[in-house]
Design a protein around this motif. Structure first.
Motif, PDB file in Angstrom:
ATOM      1  N   PRO A 232       0.770  -1.255  -0.029  1.00 24.44           N
ATOM      2  CA  PRO A 232       0.024  -0.312   0.084  1.00 24.44           C
ATOM      3  C   PRO A 232       1.515   1.256   0.316  1.00 24.44           C
ATOM      4  O   PRO A 232       0.215   2.237  -0.367  1.00 24.44           O
ATOM      5  N   LEU A 233       1.358   0.782   0.722  1.00 22.03           N
ATOM      6  CA  LEU A 233       2.590   2.375   0.715  1.00 22.03           C
ATOM      7  C   LEU A 233       3.280   2.464  -0.350  1.00 22.03           C
ATOM      8  O   LEU A 233       4.012   3.905  -1.035  1.00 22.03           O
ATOM      9  N   ALA A 234       3.649   1.231  -1.194  1.00 14.90           N
ATOM     10  CA  ALA A 234       4.916   1.896  -2.253  1.00 14.90           C
ATOM     11  C   ALA A 234       3.571   2.201  -3.670  1.00 14.90           C
ATOM     12  O   ALA A 234       3.293   2.834  -4.361  1.00 14.90           O
ATOM     13  N   LEU A 235       2.405   1.376  -3.725  1.00 14.98           N
ATOM     14  CA  LEU A 235       1.234   2.143  -4.085  1.00 14.98           C
ATOM     15  C   LEU A 235       0.922   3.426  -4.576  1.00 14.98           C
ATOM     16  O   LEU A 235       1.113   4.249  -4.961  1.00 14.98           O
ATOM     17  N   LEU A 236       0.864   4.454  -2.635  1.00 11.01           N
ATOM     18  CA  LEU A 236       0.802   5.480  -2.433  1.00 11.01           C
ATOM     19  C   LEU A 236       1.715   6.258  -3.562  1.00 11.01           C
ATOM     20  O   LEU A 236       1.565   6.866  -3.823  1.00 11.01           O
ATOM     21  N   ASP A 237       3.322   6.186  -3.395  1.00  7.83           N
ATOM     22  CA  ASP A 237       4.081   6.369  -3.800  1.00  7.83           C
ATOM     23  C   ASP A 237       4.451   6.660  -5.764  1.00  7.83           C
ATOM     24  O   ASP A 237       4.223   7.825  -6.139  1.00  7.83           O
ATOM     25  N   VAL A 262      -7.638  12.825   6.250  1.00  7.82           N
ATOM     26  CA  VAL A 262      -6.516  12.604   5.693  1.00  7.82           C
ATOM     27  C   VAL A 262      -5.227  12.474   7.190  1.00  7.82           C
ATOM     28  O   VAL A 262      -5.607  13.216   7.645  1.00  7.82           O
ATOM     29  N   PRO A 263      -4.669  11.924   6.946  1.00 11.54           N
ATOM     30  CA  PRO A 263      -3.642  11.610   8.225  1.00 11.54           C
ATOM     31  C   PRO A 263      -2.723  12.492   7.945  1.00 11.54           C
ATOM     32  O   PRO A 263      -2.421  12.535   6.553  1.00 11.54           O
ATOM     33  N   PRO A 264      -2.757  13.053   9.542  1.00  6.46           N
ATOM     34  CA  PRO A 264      -1.039  15.002   9.547  1.00  6.46           C
ATOM     35  C   PRO A 264      -0.365  13.595   8.897  1.00  6.46           C
ATOM     36  O   PRO A 264       0.471  14.953   7.950  1.00  6.46           O
ATOM     37  N   LEU A 265       0.506  13.297   8.507  1.00  7.48           N
ATOM     38  CA  LEU A 265       0.961  11.898   7.886  1.00  7.48           C
ATOM     39  C   LEU A 265       1.558  12.746   6.900  1.00  7.48           C
ATOM     40  O   LEU A 265       2.413  13.467   6.032  1.00  7.48           O
ATOM     41  N   LEU A 266       0.600  12.406   6.399  1.00  7.84           N
ATOM     42  CA  LEU A 266      -0.690  12.284   4.530  1.00  7.84           C
ATOM     43  C   LEU A 266       0.826  14.204   4.303  1.00  7.84           C
ATOM     44  O   LEU A 266       1.181  13.881   3.279  1.00  7.84           O
ATOM     45  N   ILE A 267      -0.069  14.992   5.156  1.00  7.50           N
ATOM     46  CA  ILE A 267      -0.828  16.038   4.903  1.00  7.50           C
ATOM     47  C   ILE A 267       1.177  16.733   5.082  1.00  7.50           C
ATOM     48  O   ILE A 267       1.183  17.462   4.155  1.00  7.50           O
ATOM     49  N   GLU A 268       1.364  16.172   6.259  1.00  5.73           N
ATOM     50  CA  GLU A 268       2.574  16.697   6.124  1.00  5.73           C
ATOM     51  C   GLU A 268       3.764  16.131   5.459  1.00  5.73           C
ATOM     52  O   GLU A 268       4.571  17.218   4.729  1.00  5.73           O
ATOM     53  N   MET A 269       3.762  14.792   5.008  1.00 10.92           N
ATOM     54  CA  MET A 269       4.458  14.707   4.033  1.00 10.92           C
ATOM     55  C   MET A 269       4.411  15.799   2.106  1.00 10.92           C
ATOM     56  O   MET A 269       5.867  15.942   1.912  1.00 10.92           O
ATOM     57  N   VAL A 270       3.075  15.920   2.115  1.00  7.19           N
ATOM     58  CA  VAL A 270       3.155  16.441   0.604  1.00  7.19           C
ATOM     59  C   VAL A 270       3.419  18.243   1.033  1.00  7.19           C
ATOM     60  O   VAL A 270       4.208  18.378  -0.084  1.00  7.19           O
ATOM     61  N   GLU A 271       3.166  18.681   1.889  1.00  8.45           N
ATOM     62  CA  GLU A 271       3.421  20.281   2.517  1.00  8.45           C
ATOM     63  C   GLU A 271       5.902  20.091   2.073  1.00  8.45           C
ATOM     64  O   GLU A 271       5.864  21.229   2.155  1.00  8.45           O
ATOM     65  N   THR A 272       5.578  18.724   2.532  1.00  6.32           N
ATOM     66  CA  THR A 272       7.589  19.063   2.442  1.00  6.32           C
ATOM     67  C   THR A 272       8.052  18.512   1.187  1.00  6.32           C
ATOM     68  O   THR A 272       9.158  18.383   1.523  1.00  6.32           O
ATOM     69  N   GLY A 273       7.366  18.763   0.261  1.00 10.16           N
ATOM     70  CA  GLY A 273       7.511  18.015  -0.965  1.00 10.16           C
ATOM     71  C   GLY A 273       7.952  15.855  -1.465  1.00 10.16           C
ATOM     72  O   GLY A 273       8.294  15.829  -1.838  1.00 10.16           O
ATOM     73  N   ARG A 274       7.457  15.634  -0.476  1.00 14.97           N
ATOM     74  CA  ARG A 274       8.291  14.462  -0.455  1.00 14.97           C
ATOM     75  C   ARG A 274       5.999  13.027  -0.656  1.00 14.97           C
ATOM     76  O   ARG A 274       5.942  12.648  -0.167  1.00 14.97           O
ATOM     77  N   HIS A 281      10.918  10.402  -3.481  1.00 10.52           N
ATOM     78  CA  HIS A 281      10.696  10.276  -1.997  1.00 10.52           C
ATOM     79  C   HIS A 281       9.468  10.749  -2.109  1.00 10.52           C
ATOM     80  O   HIS A 281       8.734  11.326  -1.895  1.00 10.52           O
ATOM     81  N   GLY A 282       8.920   9.647  -1.141  1.00 10.64           N
ATOM     82  CA  GLY A 282       7.790   9.506  -1.040  1.00 10.64           C
ATOM     83  C   GLY A 282       7.962   8.820   1.196  1.00 10.64           C
ATOM     84  O   GLY A 282       8.492   8.781   1.697  1.00 10.64           O
ATOM     85  N   PHE A 283       7.262   7.496   0.754  1.00  8.97           N
ATOM     86  CA  PHE A 283       7.412   6.207   1.687  1.00  8.97           C
ATOM     87  C   PHE A 283       9.113   5.557   1.775  1.00  8.97           C
ATOM     88  O   PHE A 283       9.638   5.477   2.644  1.00  8.97           O
ATOM     89  N   PHE A 284       9.101   5.607   0.231  1.00  7.89           N
ATOM     90  CA  PHE A 284      10.093   4.957   0.264  1.00  7.89           C
ATOM     91  C   PHE A 284      11.023   6.280  -0.611  1.00  7.89           C
ATOM     92  O   PHE A 284      10.579   6.990  -1.344  1.00  7.89           O
ATOM     93  N   GLY A 290      11.440   7.027 -10.185  1.00  8.37           N
ATOM     94  CA  GLY A 290      10.993   6.386 -10.930  1.00  8.37           C
ATOM     95  C   GLY A 290      11.348   5.288 -10.746  1.00  8.37           C
ATOM     96  O   GLY A 290      10.616   4.116 -11.509  1.00  8.37           O
ATOM     97  N   ASP A 291      12.058   4.287 -10.959  1.00  9.99           N
ATOM     98  CA  ASP A 291      12.833   3.210 -10.569  1.00  9.99           C
ATOM     99  C   ASP A 291      12.902   2.715  -9.328  1.00  9.99           C
ATOM    100  O   ASP A 291      11.562   3.027  -8.481  1.00  9.99           O
ATOM    101  N   SER A 292      12.788   1.243  -8.663  1.00 11.56           N
ATOM    102  CA  SER A 292      12.672   0.556  -8.695  1.00 11.56           C
ATOM    103  C   SER A 292      12.580   1.065  -6.929  1.00 11.56           C
ATOM    104  O   SER A 292      14.493   2.045  -6.955  1.00 11.56           O
ATOM    105  N   PRO A 293      12.110   1.199  -5.723  1.00  8.83           N
ATOM    106  CA  PRO A 293      12.678   1.974  -4.515  1.00  8.83           C
ATOM    107  C   PRO A 293      14.094   1.081  -3.760  1.00  8.83           C
ATOM    108  O   PRO A 293      13.807   0.044  -3.759  1.00  8.83           O
ATOM    109  N   ARG A 294      14.272   2.232  -3.198  1.00  8.09           N
ATOM    110  CA  ARG A 294      15.705   1.711  -2.338  1.00  8.09           C
ATOM    111  C   ARG A 294      14.908   2.143  -0.785  1.00  8.09           C
ATOM    112  O   ARG A 294      14.930   3.086  -0.839  1.00  8.09           O
TER     113      ARG A 294
END
Length: 296
Positions: A232-237, A262-274, A281-284, A290-294
């Motif tokens: 789910p987190l890679a899918l969100l990314d 909306v979970p606060p963490l998700l809003i915070e990540m968007v506001e910081t450009g993740r 950069h998102g959860f990964f 665009g390549d496979s996540p590290r």
């Protein structure tokens, strides 16, 4: 309108718009893309031609096929240049005011009253967009999935006003030309897929937010434990965290009781450009983009 679908318009050349245009061009259709400005015309053309160049390099397309796609492609900075299109796909940002403006303009721009106007919205009611026009019978929802060229499903969303003729044209476009599978769904917030998917994705974010498990282990739990092809987190990314925030907010505004917020963490990540893969950069982390996540 000519019974043979030949001329398709696409409004927007982001991830979804470009994927729909690529698929339609590959299917032999004449495709005209409307973008927001003169400056965006060149960027949109470069984006699509690079896609076809890669397809030729990987021998998924012949040089002749690539030349045909380029010949059938035109990109314009004005919605009124879509006047002769038989079917138009709106694929702009998931913002109701922006979509409303597009629909109002298309209503006056399209010369043929039978031209079909479709929307790729994933969370707004199609009927609300149709109400911005004088031709609600010609409006229908086509909810594609990302990446458009690989995902086999499209949700076809009728409103109470959609005509059988408009639905038939949309079906021909999606099934006969693009080769997609179709499910017919009611015009409700989130339709079928998002109404089930979004609460699941938000639950994964809250689980990570609460420290229940690492992002890597949450995703491994769903891929290895439930057989999902992607966690789910890679899918969100992949979707884009900013896009998902907009989807959740619109589903909440539509009184969909399946989504708590909306979970606060998700809003915070968007506001910081993740915002996910597109930002690197998102959860990964993604290197190069665009390549496979590290896993981080």
């Amino acid at each position: 309108m000519d019974d043979r679908l030949q001329r398709v318009g696409v409004v927007g050349c982001g991830t979804m718009g470009a994927g729909i245009a690529e698929s339609a061009l590959s299917a032999g259709l004449d495709v005209r893309i409307a973008v927001a400005s003169e400056a965006a015309v060149g960027r949109a053309k470069d984006r699509l031609l690079k896609v076809f160049d890669r397809a030729v390099a990987k021998e998924r397309m012949t040089p002749e096929g690539r030349a045909g796609c380029e010949a059938r492609l035109s990109i314009v900075p004005d919605l009124y240049e879509l006047a002769d299109r038989q079917l138009v796909v709106e694929a702009v940002v998931e913002d109701l005011a922006v979509k409303d403006a597009v629909f109002k303009t298309l209503d006056t721009a399209l010369e043929d009253p039978d031209s079909v106007i479709t929307t790729t919205t994933s969370s707004f009611l199609v009927a609300d967009l149709a109400a911005c026009t004088t031709r609600p019978q010609s409006v229908i929802g086509l909810h594609f999935f990302n990446p458009v060229t690989a995902m086999p499903l499209v949700e076809v969303v009728r409103t109470p006003h959609t005509s059988a003729k408009a639905e038939a044209v949309a079906q021909v476009f999606v099934s006969d030309f693009l080769g997609k599978e179709v499910i017919h769904v009611q015009d409700r917030c989130g339709f079928v897929v998002n109404a089930l998917l979004v609460p699941y994705l938000m639950a994964a974010v809250r689980m990570y937010e609460q420290g229940v498990a690492s992002a890597k282990d949450i995703d491994r739990g769903m891929t290895l434990g439930c057989g999902h092809p992607i966690g789910p987190l890679a899918l969100l990314d992949m979707i884009g965290l900013d896009t998902m925030v907009a989807v959740v907010q619109s589903m909440i505004a539509g009184s969909d009781d399946l989504v708590a917020g909306v979970p606060p963490l998700l809003i915070e990540m968007v506001e910081t450009g993740r915002t996910g893969r597109k930002a690197g950069h998102g959860f990964f982390r993604y290197e190069p983009y665009g390549d496979s996540p590290r896993r981080s």
